[in-house]
Design a protein around this motif. Structure first.
Motif: not given
Length: 154
Positions: A40-44, A5-12
């Motif tokens: 996996e969850i990858l945040e960019v 799961i590739l996402t824009v932005g970080k959730l912290g």
């Protein structure tokens, strides 16, 4: 088949981030026997604002993957159909599937047009933090459906 799961932005430390990670680890543990996972969850994050800048940081993670972009105009599948689709991708030899969740303004048209397909969570617009958790849960649900678990009942 590795699932990202590739996402824009970080959730912290947001509660939605913990929920998404919990479902991703459940899917990883349950999916091993089915050759589904790890999940996996990858945040960019882009250095500049805008969809084009976001597309640039997403692209390096897409090479060689079957890409499913989350978009409001995408295909809507019930949970069982989603599970069957993931199973077919695995059976057809996909080694890696990447689900994309864009930033606040969605995904750049170049990313959408290069994706293998698009999917939606229905006609509503969801906060991106919730979309991550919902997607991770649906992946976990798909794994349990494919394993014959009673997690999803008719």
């Amino acid at each position: 088949m590795k699932i990202t799961i590739l996402t824009v932005g970080k959730l912290g430390r947001m509660v939605e981030a913990h929920l998404a990670l919990d479902y991703a680890s459940r899917a990883t543990a349950s999916g091993r026997a089915l050759a589904l996972g790890p999940v996996e969850i990858l945040e960019v994050e882009a250095r500049k604002p805008g969809k084009a800048a976001e597309a640039e940081v997403l692209r390096p993670h897409l090479e060689g993957a079957y890409v499913i972009a989350c978009d409001e105009h995408g295909k809507v599948r019930p949970s069982r159909a989603f599970a069957e689709h993931l199973g077919r991708l695995r059976d057809d030899g996909a080694r890696r599937v990447v689900f994309l969740i864009g930033g606040a303004d969605g995904l750049d048209p170049s990313i959408l047009s290069s994706a293998n397909e698009t999917m939606a969570f229905g006609p509503q617009t969801w906060p991106h933090a919730l979309a991550r958790a919902m997607l991770a849960e649906q992946i976990y649900r798909a794994v349990t459906i494919l394993s014959g678990s009673p997690y999803h009942r008719d």
